[in-house]
Write an enzyme that holds these catalytic residues in place. Structure first.
Site, PDB file in Angstrom:
ATOM      1  N   ALA A   1      -9.637   5.692   4.791  1.00  0.00           N
ATOM      2  CA  ALA A   1      -9.565   6.897   5.852  1.00  0.00           C
ATOM      3  C   ALA A   1     -10.865   7.390   5.908  1.00  0.00           C
ATOM      4  O   ALA A   1     -11.559   7.557   4.856  1.00  0.00           O
ATOM      5  CB  ALA A   1      -8.699   7.712   5.304  1.00  0.00           C
ATOM      6  N   GLY A   2     -11.055   7.926   7.100  1.00  0.00           N
ATOM      7  CA  GLY A   2     -12.294   8.616   7.451  1.00  0.00           C
ATOM      8  C   GLY A   2     -13.341   7.809   7.872  1.00  0.00           C
ATOM      9  O   GLY A   2     -14.437   8.353   8.510  1.00  0.00           O
TER      10      GLY A   2
ATOM     11  N   ASN B   1      -8.696   1.529  10.326  1.00  0.00           N
ATOM     12  CA  ASN B   1      -7.715   1.458  11.366  1.00  0.00           C
ATOM     13  C   ASN B   1      -8.426   2.043  12.754  1.00  0.00           C
ATOM     14  O   ASN B   1      -8.905   1.494  13.692  1.00  0.00           O
ATOM     15  CB  ASN B   1      -6.331   1.784  11.278  1.00  0.00           C
ATOM     16  CG  ASN B   1      -5.435   1.325  12.504  1.00  0.00           C
ATOM     17  OD1 ASN B   1      -4.227   1.725  12.503  1.00  0.00           O
ATOM     18  ND2 ASN B   1      -5.875   0.664  13.296  1.00  0.00           N
ATOM     19  N   THR B   2      -8.199   3.366  12.735  1.00  0.00           N
ATOM     20  CA  THR B   2      -8.735   4.214  13.947  1.00  0.00           C
ATOM     21  C   THR B   2     -10.037   3.830  14.158  1.00  0.00           C
ATOM     22  O   THR B   2     -10.364   3.686  15.731  1.00  0.00           O
ATOM     23  CB  THR B   2      -8.550   5.669  13.764  1.00  0.00           C
ATOM     24  OG1 THR B   2      -7.217   5.883  13.115  1.00  0.00           O
ATOM     25  CG2 THR B   2      -8.723   6.574  14.870  1.00  0.00           C
TER      26      THR B   2
ATOM     27  N   LYS C   1       0.825  -1.213   0.064  1.00  0.00           N
ATOM     28  CA  LYS C   1       0.239   0.030   0.203  1.00  0.00           C
ATOM     29  C   LYS C   1       1.045   1.386  -0.221  1.00  0.00           C
ATOM     30  O   LYS C   1       1.654   1.641   0.823  1.00  0.00           O
ATOM     31  CB  LYS C   1      -0.998  -0.064   1.070  1.00  0.00           C
ATOM     32  CG  LYS C   1      -1.784   1.315   1.233  1.00  0.00           C
ATOM     33  CD  LYS C   1      -2.422   1.571   2.629  1.00  0.00           C
ATOM     34  CE  LYS C   1      -3.209   2.720   2.660  1.00  0.00           C
ATOM     35  NZ  LYS C   1      -3.700   3.313   4.007  1.00  0.00           N
TER      36      LYS C   1
END
Length: 264
Positions: free
Chosen positions: A189-190, A211-212, A102
């Protein structure tokens, strides 16, 4: 839906949820959350996680063995094409020739928005060097198409800023990317919660990377399970095809003929 597989590069997968390995309390929580997610592809930040470059230190590979998961080395923390290329060449050495990677090249440390000129330059070099490149990018349909033309095996437009949890801010751009892509499109993301993941899949994305949203949840393992179900539900809804939207056009859900009338 085990028969609903998808392909990236030279590999075929069943799970459409890709997950990261950062921000967890410890490796045990990392392992438990990823098991609950059902993910087959897990991203590893080479600059931040030990996968053998620090002998004698705890290694992520001890809890997430490469014979069970497909590791996706990424270039988190890289701000130039040269740094990104160098990082992924190191990953290939550490992982015995592993070529699915990635790519992300960031524009600044505050927003973590991608630097697209540097991303394009790194992608060209890596593709020529034999890598199968999955690439984090802006939600610009022109840039996404350019990355595909370079030879990237998947484009990964952001839904909103990395770690923001703001969800999908521009579904229309994502649809433009999806409709014009001949390689997998993965939202990266997001994502903040399960409904965000479901929406991404309902739009027609091939997968979602996060992830987060899992690692920073109050109960990461439970959130990982929720994300697994959301991705599966969103995919099924996309395949089923939603009903048309009808503004100001009410339609009864039960038949309007053969009604029982008073006295009958």
């Amino acid at each position: 839906m085990s028969s609903d597989t998808w392909q990236v590069g030279r590999r075929t997968f069943s799970s459409r949820l890709l997950v990261g390995t950062g921000k967890y309390r410890d490796f045990d929580e990392t392992r438990d959350a990823i098991e609950a997610s059902g993910a087959e592809i897990i991203t590893v930040a080479i600059r931040r996680t030990n996968i053998g470059q620090e002998p004698g230190q705890p290694s992520l590979l001890d809890v997430l063995p490469p014979d069970r998961y497909t590791l996706l080395p990424n270039t988190a923390g890289c701000y130039t094409a040269d740094d990104a290329v160098r990082t992924l060449r190191l990953a290939r050495e550490l992982l015995d020739g592993h070529n699915l990677v990635k790519l992300e090249v960031l524009g600044d440390a505050e927003t973590l928005f991608p630097d697209m000129p540097q991303t394009l330059a790194a992608a060209e070099t890596l593709v020529k060097d034999g890598f199968d490149v999955m690439v984090y990018c802006s939600d610009d349909p022109i840039q996404a198409k350019r990355l595909e033309e370079i030879g990237c095996v998947a484009v990964m437009p952001l839904a909103s800023l990395i770690g923001s949890g703001m969800g999908i801010l521009n579904p229309w751009n994502l649809r433009l990317i999806i409709d014009n892509a001949r390689v997998p499109v993965i939202v990266d993301a997001g994502v903040g919660t399960a409904s965000d993941a479901a929406i991404a899949m309902e739009l027609g994305c091939d997968g979602v990377l996060m992830n987060t949203a899992i690692a920073r949840a109050q109960q990461p393992v439970l959130m990982a399970s929720a994300m697994r179900k959301a991705v599966e539900a969103g995919r099924e809804a996309f395949l089923a095809g939603r009903m048309p939207r009808k503004l100001y056009s009410a339609a009864p859900s039960s038949p309007s003929t053969g009604l029982i009338t008073p006295g009958s």
